[in-house]
Design a protein around this motif. Structure first.
Motif, PDB file in Angstrom:
ATOM      1  N   VAL A 117      92.604  33.512  34.252  1.00  0.00           N
ATOM      2  CA  VAL A 117      94.045  33.574  33.988  1.00  0.00           C
ATOM      3  C   VAL A 117      94.484  32.226  33.451  1.00  0.00           C
ATOM      4  O   VAL A 117      94.383  31.202  34.133  1.00  0.00           O
ATOM      5  CB  VAL A 117      94.829  33.919  35.270  1.00  0.00           C
ATOM      6  N   ALA A 170      99.443  35.581  39.729  1.00  0.00           N
ATOM      7  CA  ALA A 170      98.303  36.420  39.361  1.00  0.00           C
ATOM      8  C   ALA A 170      97.028  35.977  40.079  1.00  0.00           C
ATOM      9  O   ALA A 170      96.221  36.814  40.521  1.00  0.00           O
ATOM     10  CB  ALA A 170      98.096  36.384  37.842  1.00  0.00           C
ATOM     11  N   ILE A 171      96.839  34.668  40.202  1.00  0.00           N
ATOM     12  CA  ILE A 171      95.642  34.156  40.876  1.00  0.00           C
ATOM     13  C   ILE A 171      95.682  34.486  42.370  1.00  0.00           C
ATOM     14  O   ILE A 171      94.674  34.916  42.953  1.00  0.00           O
ATOM     15  CB  ILE A 171      95.503  32.640  40.641  1.00  0.00           C
ATOM     16  N   LEU A 188      99.139  34.184  30.444  1.00  0.00           N
ATOM     17  CA  LEU A 188     100.428  34.420  31.080  1.00  0.00           C
ATOM     18  C   LEU A 188     101.415  33.348  30.620  1.00  0.00           C
ATOM     19  O   LEU A 188     101.018  32.249  30.247  1.00  0.00           O
ATOM     20  CB  LEU A 188     100.274  34.414  32.598  1.00  0.00           C
ATOM     21  N   GLY A 231      92.601  37.049  38.748  1.00  0.00           N
ATOM     22  CA  GLY A 231      91.641  36.206  38.046  1.00  0.00           C
ATOM     23  C   GLY A 231      91.582  34.837  38.688  1.00  0.00           C
ATOM     24  O   GLY A 231      92.235  34.564  39.684  1.00  0.00           O
ATOM     25  N   GLN A 283     101.218  32.560  36.405  1.00  0.00           N
ATOM     26  CA  GLN A 283      99.795  32.264  36.517  1.00  0.00           C
ATOM     27  C   GLN A 283      99.382  32.153  37.989  1.00  0.00           C
ATOM     28  O   GLN A 283      98.383  32.745  38.422  1.00  0.00           O
ATOM     29  CB  GLN A 283      99.465  30.963  35.781  1.00  0.00           C
ATOM     30  N   GLY A 330      91.601  30.435  37.787  1.00  0.00           N
ATOM     31  CA  GLY A 330      92.139  29.557  36.762  1.00  0.00           C
ATOM     32  C   GLY A 330      92.431  28.165  37.279  1.00  0.00           C
ATOM     33  O   GLY A 330      92.302  27.885  38.476  1.00  0.00           O
ATOM     34  N   LYS A 369      89.505  35.916  28.900  1.00  0.00           N
ATOM     35  CA  LYS A 369      90.761  35.162  28.982  1.00  0.00           C
ATOM     36  C   LYS A 369      91.958  36.106  29.044  1.00  0.00           C
ATOM     37  O   LYS A 369      92.071  37.036  28.254  1.00  0.00           O
ATOM     38  CB  LYS A 369      90.916  34.251  27.755  1.00  0.00           C
ATOM     39  N   ASN A 370      92.844  35.826  29.997  1.00  0.00           N
ATOM     40  CA  ASN A 370      94.109  36.546  30.113  1.00  0.00           C
ATOM     41  C   ASN A 370      95.230  35.510  30.097  1.00  0.00           C
ATOM     42  O   ASN A 370      95.196  34.544  30.862  1.00  0.00           O
ATOM     43  CB  ASN A 370      94.154  37.339  31.418  1.00  0.00           C
TER      44      ASN A 370
END
Length: 318
Positions: A195, A233-234, A224, A239, A230, A241, A221-222
């Protein structure tokens, strides 16, 4: 040769409004008058300053000229402020725009902003963006400087190191068990979803290159749009990051997040990019940003070697 003030103002207003019609309305003249002034300006310079397509665009000469107009405006505002320090009808406040990467504004740069506003008579605009190597907003004069992880300065600019910001490569415990149970290695790192914050940053690329000793290239790779999204999401296990250490320390301590390299921080040097030749107020602001940044951030250091290689996994946890 002296450049005509009315021609310069017409040119700058067209650039700022991206329209001959809106520029004419703002300056209270006809569209024809705007066109004539810019044509006369181009004849005086023997060069085209605008590409008259949709959207309007600056030529290379136009970029230099627009930066000149921005500098003249700042110099005049600074002069007026010295003559009449308290201003008249708000004219004493000087509009200034600076660029800052999203992770910096989310961690340490707000303290700098407070100092700038308290110590200077300015109308400050902070543009949050991760500047690419071209720094178009800086070279066009739309901003007077920007914080970036890129060390190479743009044409006509200087890049001054201001300090290191420490990052951690983190993931949720559940994500670790799903993707890195056998260790953090080249295969697992490139197979697991990452992420990232925006498309312009390459910090995770640099981190993986340092960890494995090779250029990693492609991985999942995603992107945000913000540090908050970010982080969210983690934490949710979407993901892994890189995030600033300041952002994740409490979550690492609680076990909500885990450092994939067991408490190994990754220092990234930040640079203040600014015009090489700038009005006094811009030089003063640059000096304040550099000094304040060096007070807050870590002293720049040689990047520590990362334990690992492209052939062997880094076991987690031991």
């Amino acid at each position: 040769m002296m450049l005509d003030r009315h021609q310069l103002e017409a040119f700058a207003t067209v650039v700022e409004t991206l329209s001959f019609e809106r520029a004419a309305e703002k300056l209270n003249v006809t569209r024809g008058a705007i066109s004539q002034r810019i044509k006369a300006l181009e004849e005086a310079l023997s060069a085209v300053v605008l590409v008259r397509d949709k959207p309007l665009a600056l030529t290379s000469v136009g970029e230099v000229l627009f930066k000149h107009v921005a500098a003249v405006r700042l110099l005049e505002a600074d002069t007026f402020g010295q003559i009449r320090p308290h201003g008249v009808s708000g004219r004493g406040a000087m509009p200034l725009a600076i660029g800052v990467d999203a992770h910096s504004i989310d961690t340490w740069f707000c303290a700098v902003v407070r100092r700038l506003i308290e110590r200077n008579t300015v109308e400050l605009e902070v543009v949050v963006d991760d500047a690419d190597p071209g720094f178009p907003a800086l070279t066009r004069g739309e901003i007077i400087g920007c914080v970036s992880t890129v060390p190479r300065p743009a044409r006509g600019c200087v890049a001054t190191p201001i300090g290191d910001i420490a990052y951690r490569c983190v993931a949720s415990p559940e994500f670790i068990q799903r993707h890195f149970a056998k260790g953090f290695c080249l295969h697992s790192a490139t197979s697991a979803p990452a992420v990232l914050l925006g498309r312009r940053t390459a910090l995770l690329d640099r981190y993986l290159d340092a960890v494995f000793g090779v250029s990693v290239g492609r991985y999942r790779k995603n992107f945000l749009p913000s540090p908050a999204s970010q982080l969210e999401a983690i934490i949710a296990g979407v993901g892994y990051g890189l995030l600033p250490e300041q952002t994740v320390l409490s979550r690492l301590a609680s076990g909500e997040l885990v450092d994939v390299l067991r408490h190994m921080s990754f220092p990234v040097t930040l640079y203040w990019h600014h015009w090489r030749a700038a009005p006094p107020i811009c030089e003063s602001i640059s000096s304040e940003i550099i000094a304040c940044g060096r007070e807050i951030l870590q002293v720049p250091q040689t990047q520590q070697s990362m334990p690992g290689s492209a052939q062997h996994c880094i076991a987690w946890p031991g």
